[in-house]
Design an enzyme around this catalytic site. Structure first.
Site, short mmCIF file in Angstrom:
data_model
loop_
_atom_site.label_atom_id
_atom_site.label_comp_id
_atom_site.label_asym_id
_atom_site.label_seq_id
_atom_site.Cartn_x
_atom_site.Cartn_y
_atom_site.Cartn_z
N ARG A 75 0.61 -1.53 0.29
CA ARG A 75 -0.14 -0.03 0.03
C ARG A 75 0.63 1.32 0.07
NH1 ARG A 75 -4.83 -2.18 -1.86
NH2 ARG A 75 -4.82 -3.61 -0.99
N LEU A 76 2.16 1.20 -0.71
CA LEU A 76 2.73 2.30 -0.70
C LEU A 76 2.88 3.32 -2.03
CD1 LEU A 76 5.86 1.41 1.76
CD2 LEU A 76 4.29 2.63 2.81
#
Ligand SMILES: Cc1cc2nc3c(=O)[nH]c(=O)nc-3n(C[C@H](O)[C@H](O)[C@H](O)COP(=O)(O)O)c2cc1C
Length: 206
Positions: free
Chosen positions: A183-184
């Site tokens: 989720r970066l």
């Protein structure tokens, strides 16, 4: 690595949004099962209540992003009232999103005529027959309207209905999002103060 060979890092290095949007749309045309040009269009009504639905993007360039619709529909009334809208593309096969927000203008009659002329005859009849977004008592009423307009325009060209045209969203922000592990994600927003202004680029936390 994307279809075009632009890595996630590369896309954040682009200096203007339209070329990048074109690359991503081209990638989506090669990978989406259908309608790579489908986009969620958000508007607000006169009470400030948001509304969203899908439309098909039919053109874009430095002036903005164009779609066509019935101007007497809900979206038509909301855009003509507020003159603002937002769009969100999501290409699942590529794990990419593009968001746009801005002002909306009506396309020229010539532009609307040119696109209308490319539509299949049935769709041109449909544009006359559908009172888009208003109550329909039954399917038969729609089929009857289609039959009436088919008879009316049996010979010669089908003119563009006066209530049917296009809108151009002139973005003040365009944000590109690309999935990254954990989720970066990468997010890059292009911003400008006016539709004629210069773009500034801002990287955002995911
Ligand atoms: C993939 C997809 C594409 C669509 N494209 C359009 C379009 O280009 N123009 C349009 O008027 N409606 C389009 N529709 C229908 C709209 O989503 C919506 O149902 C209709 O325009 C009425 O919206 P409104 O009541 O908010 O005006 C599309 C629907 C889908 C699912």
């Amino acid at each position: 690595m994307s279809v075009t060979g632009l890595t996630s890092r590369d896309f954040t290095e682009q200096s203007e949004p339209f070329g990048l949007f074109g690359e991503w749309l081209k990638d989506a045309e090669g990978s989406e099962t259908n309608d790579p040009n489908a986009v969620a269009l958000a508007t607000v009504d006169e009470h400030g209540l948001p509304n969203v639905r899908m439309v098909l993007l039919k053109g874009y360039d430095e002036r903005g992003f164009v779609f066509f619709t019935n101007f007497e529909s809900q979206k038509g009334n909301e855009i003509l009232g507020q003159k603002k809208a937002a769009m969100c593309f999501h290409w699942k096969s590529l794990r990419r999103q593009v968001r746009l927000r801005g002002e909306v203008e009506v396309v020229s009659d010539a532009e609307a005529d040119e696109y209308y002329a490319t539509r299949p005859r049935g769709s041109r009849i449909g544009a006359w027959a559908s009172k888009q977004s208003r109550p329909l008592e039954g399917r038969f009423a729609l089929e009857k309207a289609v039959a009436e307009y088919t008879a009316r325009f049996a010979i010669g060209d089908i003119p563009r209905p006066p209530h049917w045209s296009g809108f151009r969203l002139r973005p003040l922000t365009i944000e590109f999002w690309h999935d990254r592990p954990f989720r970066l994600h990468d997010r890059m927003e292009f911003r400008r103060e006016t539709p004629e202004g210069d773009w500034n680029k801002v990287r955002m936390y995911p």
